[in-house]
Design a protein around this motif. Structure first.
Motif, PDB file in Angstrom:
ATOM      1  N   THR A  76      27.466 -12.488  28.980  1.00  0.00           N
ATOM      2  CA  THR A  76      27.933 -11.153  29.023  1.00  0.00           C
ATOM      3  C   THR A  76      27.406 -10.093  27.971  1.00  0.00           C
ATOM      4  OG1 THR A  76      30.158 -11.481  28.007  1.00  0.00           O
ATOM      5  CG2 THR A  76      30.155 -11.811  30.355  1.00  0.00           C
ATOM      6  N   GLY A  77      26.308 -10.490  27.056  1.00  0.00           N
ATOM      7  CA  GLY A  77      26.018  -9.723  26.123  1.00  0.00           C
ATOM      8  C   GLY A  77      26.919  -9.565  25.084  1.00  0.00           C
ATOM      9  N   MET A  78      27.976 -10.058  24.919  1.00  0.00           N
ATOM     10  CA  MET A  78      28.866  -9.959  23.765  1.00  0.00           C
ATOM     11  C   MET A  78      28.400 -10.247  22.526  1.00  0.00           C
ATOM     12  SD  MET A  78      31.357  -7.939  25.183  1.00  0.00           S
ATOM     13  CE  MET A  78      32.121  -7.448  26.528  1.00  0.00           C
ATOM     14  N   GLY A  79      27.726 -11.478  22.492  1.00  0.00           N
ATOM     15  CA  GLY A  79      27.037 -12.066  21.328  1.00  0.00           C
ATOM     16  C   GLY A  79      28.091 -13.315  20.703  1.00  0.00           C
ATOM     17  N   THR A  80      29.313 -12.886  20.385  1.00  0.00           N
ATOM     18  CA  THR A  80      30.157 -13.895  19.886  1.00  0.00           C
ATOM     19  C   THR A  80      31.494 -13.967  20.534  1.00  0.00           C
ATOM     20  OG1 THR A  80      30.914 -12.489  18.115  1.00  0.00           O
ATOM     21  CG2 THR A  80      28.830 -13.704  17.354  1.00  0.00           C
ATOM     22  N   ALA A  81      32.350 -15.010  20.351  1.00  0.00           N
ATOM     23  CA  ALA A  81      33.673 -15.088  20.923  1.00  0.00           C
ATOM     24  C   ALA A  81      34.524 -14.059  20.390  1.00  0.00           C
ATOM     25  CB  ALA A  81      34.223 -16.505  20.816  1.00  0.00           C
ATOM     26  N   THR A  82      34.118 -13.817  19.103  1.00  0.00           N
ATOM     27  CA  THR A  82      35.147 -12.783  18.263  1.00  0.00           C
ATOM     28  C   THR A  82      34.849 -11.562  18.882  1.00  0.00           C
ATOM     29  OG1 THR A  82      34.957 -14.137  16.131  1.00  0.00           O
ATOM     30  CG2 THR A  82      35.608 -11.834  16.103  1.00  0.00           C
ATOM     31  N   THR A  83      33.552 -10.987  19.123  1.00  0.00           N
ATOM     32  CA  THR A  83      33.416  -9.653  19.616  1.00  0.00           C
ATOM     33  C   THR A  83      33.976  -9.754  21.200  1.00  0.00           C
ATOM     34  OG1 THR A  83      31.468  -9.438  18.488  1.00  0.00           O
ATOM     35  CG2 THR A  83      31.663  -8.220  20.323  1.00  0.00           C
ATOM     36  N   LEU A  84      33.946 -11.056  21.799  1.00  0.00           N
ATOM     37  CA  LEU A  84      34.636 -10.646  23.291  1.00  0.00           C
ATOM     38  C   LEU A  84      36.037 -10.607  23.178  1.00  0.00           C
ATOM     39  CD1 LEU A  84      34.368 -11.109  26.307  1.00  0.00           C
ATOM     40  CD2 LEU A  84      34.240 -13.740  25.942  1.00  0.00           C
ATOM     41  N   ARG A  85      36.694 -11.414  22.322  1.00  0.00           N
ATOM     42  CA  ARG A  85      38.005 -11.333  22.236  1.00  0.00           C
ATOM     43  C   ARG A  85      38.508  -9.786  21.926  1.00  0.00           C
ATOM     44  NH1 ARG A  85      37.479 -16.848  20.252  1.00  0.00           N
ATOM     45  NH2 ARG A  85      38.625 -18.171  21.855  1.00  0.00           N
ATOM     46  N   ARG A  86      37.744  -9.402  21.066  1.00  0.00           N
ATOM     47  CA  ARG A  86      38.282  -7.777  20.505  1.00  0.00           C
ATOM     48  C   ARG A  86      38.171  -6.801  21.815  1.00  0.00           C
ATOM     49  NH1 ARG A  86      34.945  -7.390  16.647  1.00  0.00           N
ATOM     50  NH2 ARG A  86      33.561  -6.043  17.850  1.00  0.00           N
TER      51      ARG A  86
END
Length: 319
Positions: free
Chosen positions: A282-292
């Motif tokens: 989804t282009g979020m890069g990392t799981a941390t960014t997605l979660r936020r």
């Protein structure tokens, strides 16, 4: 807890009416102590969808209730009956807590109860509500709004969320969770959580953004910027932002983020992909960014969303 009056008249929608009846009509077996006294109030037998229902009492009983629930109004282009509007207004003036489910907000607005108050309704009708009642502060992006004595919900499932919220206020979280378990639904969604609806996009093929938006949706896994979108649309960044606000009501970056969140929801519902893989797709890069971003937009973390809305069976991976 007192009396809950459920307003009944021709032209209401059965789902929202029965949701309120299920929540307030009987206590879960595990809940001790008194429960609500539910009274269905109407001026006579009412046609609700394909069903005919008989009220327990007349509409005048509404003004003596502690809580009044106004279910969804089926046709927002038809004015609600004057006796219903008057009864709801009288109940509010007498100190009752008044809550509308879905398009029941149009009844509250007609009664003047929503004037200068923040309110919501089903996303498909928020524009009409705002245009018809400009004194109402319509919020199209939430599940429900709690103004204390006046509450409104978005459509369908959000009506259940609001009813459970009222139980939580009156009886506490454990009781609300017991009701949710009986109904086999998630126990709590915050009112500020977004309505699950795609951001509007232009439908005319000749619209300046029509081709661009389809192009973006096919490339959500790429690190797109506003400049990338502007070049693709052959516009300046300022022109692009102006076109986006006109067409979607938001900025290019916010629209792009919303599309990424929707894609993440789809992947969480339908695949076993880890959160890291969903973030990359989804282009979020990392799981941390997605979660936020996911938690901020949806109101729950990705792993909680997956457990609640999962379509496929099988063990979750990497959540």
């Amino acid at each position: 807890m007192g009396t809950v009056a459920l307003a009944l008249t021709d032209g209401m929608m059965p789902f929202e009416l029965t949701v309120a009846y299920e929540v307030f009509g009987s206590a879960p077996p595990s809940v001790p102590g008194p429960w609500y006294e539910l009274v269905v109030c109407g001026s006579g037998a009412a046609r609700v969808g394909r069903f005919t229902l008989e009220p327990d009492a007349g509409l005048d009983r509404i003004r003596h209730a502690d809580t009044v629930i106004v279910p969804a109004w089926a046709d927002v282009d038809v004015a609600p009956p004057a006796d219903l509007i008057g009864a709801v207004r009288a109940a509010h003036e007498a100190g009752a807590r008044v809550a509308s489910l879905c398009t029941g907000a149009f009844v509250l607005a007609a009664a003047g109860i929503l004037d200068q108050r923040r309110a919501t309704t089903h996303w498909a009708h928020t524009g009409v509500l705002a245009e018809r009642y400009p004194q109402v502060k319509v919020d199209a992006d939430v599940l429900y709004v709690d103004n204390g004595s006046v509450l409104t919900s978005a459509g369908k499932a959000a009506a259940l969320d609001l009813c459970l919220h009222l139980v939580r206020l009156d009886h506490g979280s454990s009781t609300a969770n017991a009701v949710a378990r009986r109904l086999v639904v998630p126990p709590h969604r915050e009112g500020g959580q977004a309505q699950f609806v795609a951001t509007p996009v232009p439908t005319r093929p000749d619209h300046p953004l029509a081709g661009l938006l389809a192009w973006v949706v096919e490339r959500l896994d790429e690190p797109l910027t506003v400049e990338d979108l502007a070049r693709r649309a052959r516009m300046s960044s300022r022109q692009l932002t102006r076109q986006f606000r006109s067409a979607t009501g938001t900025t290019p970056l916010q629209w792009l983020l919303t599309q990424r969140i929707h894609r993440a929801q789809e992947l969480l519902e339908t695949t076993d992909d880890s959160v890291d893989a969903v973030a990359e797709a989804t282009g979020m890069g990392t799981a941390t960014t997605l979660r936020r971003h996911f938690h901020r937009a949806v109101g729950v973390p990705p792993d909680t969303y997956r457990r609640t809305f999962r379509i496929r069976s099988g063990p979750d991976q990497g959540v």
